[in-house]
Design an enzyme around this catalytic site. Sequence first.
Site, short mmCIF file in Angstrom:
data_model
loop_
_atom_site.label_atom_id
_atom_site.label_comp_id
_atom_site.label_asym_id
_atom_site.label_seq_id
_atom_site.Cartn_x
_atom_site.Cartn_y
_atom_site.Cartn_z
N ASP A 283 -52.54 31.10 -91.07
CA ASP A 283 -53.02 30.42 -92.27
C ASP A 283 -54.49 30.03 -92.08
O ASP A 283 -55.03 30.16 -90.99
CB ASP A 283 -52.13 29.17 -92.47
CG ASP A 283 -52.35 28.48 -93.82
OD1 ASP A 283 -52.94 29.10 -94.71
OD2 ASP A 283 -51.90 27.33 -93.96
N GLU A 286 -59.52 32.30 -93.90
CA GLU A 286 -60.52 32.91 -94.80
C GLU A 286 -61.94 32.98 -94.18
O GLU A 286 -62.71 33.79 -94.71
CB GLU A 286 -60.59 32.11 -96.12
CG GLU A 286 -59.35 32.23 -96.97
CD GLU A 286 -58.16 31.42 -96.42
OE1 GLU A 286 -57.01 31.83 -96.67
OE2 GLU A 286 -58.38 30.41 -95.72
N ASP A 406 -51.48 28.32 -102.20
CA ASP A 406 -51.11 27.02 -102.77
C ASP A 406 -51.02 27.09 -104.30
O ASP A 406 -52.04 27.03 -105.00
CB ASP A 406 -52.15 25.95 -102.37
CG ASP A 406 -52.17 25.73 -100.86
OD1 ASP A 406 -51.26 26.25 -100.19
OD2 ASP A 406 -53.08 25.06 -100.37
#
Length: 767
Positions: A283, A286, A406
């Site tokens: 996670d 990015e 999300d």
Amino acid sequence: MVFKDQYLEISTKLPKDASLYGLGENTQPHGIKLYPGDPYTLYTTDISAINLNADLYGSHPVYMDLRNVNGQPSAHSVLLLNSNGMDVFYRGTSLTYKIIGGVFDFYFFSGPSPLAVVDQYTTLIGRPSPMPYWALGFHQCRWGYHNLSVVEDVVENYKKAQIPLDVIWNDDDHMDGHKDFTLNPTNYPRPKLLAFLEKIHSIGMKYIVIIDPGIGVNSTYGVYQRAIANDVFIKYHGKPFLAQVWPGAVNFPDFLNPKTVEWWGDEIRRFHELVPVDGLWIDMNEASNFCSGLCTIPEGKQCPSGTGPGWVCCLDCKNITATRWDDPPYKINASGIQAPIGYKTIATSAVHYNGVLEYDAHSLYGFSQAIATHKALQGLEGKRPFILSRSTYVGSGKYVAHWTGDNKGTWEDLRYSISTMLNFGIFGVPMVGSDICGFYPAPTEELCNRWIEVGAFYPFSRDHANYYSPRQELYQWESVAESARNALGMRYKLLPYLYTLNYEAHISGAPIARPLFFSFPNYTECYGLSTQFLLGSSLMVSPVLEQGKSQVKALFPPGSWYSVFDMSQTITSKGGQYVTLDAPLHVVNVHLYQNTILPMQQGGLISKQARMTPFSLIVTFPAGASHGEAKGNLYLDDDELPEMKLGSGYSTYVDLYATASQGTVKVWSKVQEGKFALQKGWIIEKVTVLGLDGSGPPSALEVNGNPIVGASKVGLSLLEQKYHGDIEVGDIKKSVMIEVKCLNIPVGKDFSMSWKIGIRSVAEGKF
């Protein structure tokens, strides 16, 4: 065309009636078709998926173009293989790229069918990763499972509620101070965790935990010590670039450096010895940073303070605008607000291995971490890896599954999830799904009912919620539990089909979940359809996506469709039409198309158990047919093997065929490498044939050339099928469902069966 060092621009002309898909990752409020005037910015960014038309977690600079000229459909695809930030402007009759670096490296995939396009595309970028069988089961996660006993309760409550569950997840609650590869000694003591894992592993359940790329700056932390010793971090002016994520101050590993890949693999190996996890969830890759610019650790104050949300920057930071890499001449529409490209990520003038700038490699970060993580897991026990990644790039599907990040517990987000899922199939990342019931805030009970009815048919099916949200496991409401038992109950019966689709994805790139136009490219009415989807070529899901509705208006392309929940229900759509279907709260409409053979099993609460139950085959002909052909297939293997292929001695592939012709129905199989299926003892127990001309009773049943006589247990029964009220039955002949039960046919051997269709008219009976 403009071609400069930091600004490239090129345009292409398009016919007005071209339908375009792709250019992600973004949340598209207008559905799967690209919408003229909407912004398409590609730059991997940690802003939540509730932001519409903005650059989200992945970068996929590829689009598919579907046209229908004089009734002749043709699809092609265009990839710009460029990792720099870009804006793409679609104006309906033109497409313009504005890119802040790199080169024009275009690839064209000529199709002409949508399936051929994805096949050609994944030939270049890498075939989708093979998934273990259990990964197609249901997953439960939450940020905020404060200790192990809560996790144990969740598993127990799923069992009590008789809702299927294969995988239990931990967000960072298991960690010691949010640090990667650690365990909290108080809340997740290792001896108790190992005992729990032994218990769930013994019944076939699995356990997955999260890992973030940022490594906590802490001189007493072994992972950090070894990282410094191996010099694995991204640099700024020769020193590791400092950022802040959940543990506080962090440095980011540089996965472009071969030494980092080795170190990362070693840390995963060490962690696996500590906790035998079954997969990893990567996670924040990015990469996400709670701060921006050049930061230092503040003196004399604790950072983070330990109170309030952990995502507020507490480092001492100053903006970096000194270089053209931090402040390029063209501003892409980053975060939907033209944010600086170094905002809340790694500074774009930071340096990777061999002098590569973050400016150029930014959108590759999650992809490079995925490759390193895949290599590490595959090297561990030689098992097939399962990795879930938030950030993706062209080719990520070869290594990871993806969830859409999300989202919100709203009806709009439920609708958006379908388009994002379908886009990722086109991107070559077919194992995809959204957080079921929404990540935050709390969903309503009705919404959660409807969401599990959609989410049970996402390729990747997981309920996940935010720390600050109330609990939303499927058993929290009795009504949701009922919808879950129904929808997930069907998913678990369909697992052999889903697993076969995973095999097809792996060998040909074919998406698991597909837009309807993949199977019906001639039918232009479905080109923009974003509220229904197909699993494979012929199983259509038509969910309720609006509050307070107990019906759904669904589009049925031309042909006959059969409800998988009640196979006596038929819809025959002459030229294609909308049909209003009943859909009370616990009902989801799923239909199987004609000319198909669907392999199913009897389901169960864990995929390992469901996998060993007897098979049934559902054969569909056009309603009222006296002539017809149907086909299907089935792939079976040892799902722990890293390779998903024939020839290993641990896999079996079955082609299934059926015909109805001249008063005779035949169903048969052709088996490749049957040894594995025979060793497992899999059998076909029932064959159901739908849509036959109902002019008389069936007779003269033969299995493998042997007549079935009265003393046999094998039974043949017939039931007249019911047509939906919206359909003009008129000239459709009466159609029947024929079931052959109590068979005992080995899946691993060629078989054939046949019977005669009688000529005497019978409404219902047993023969």
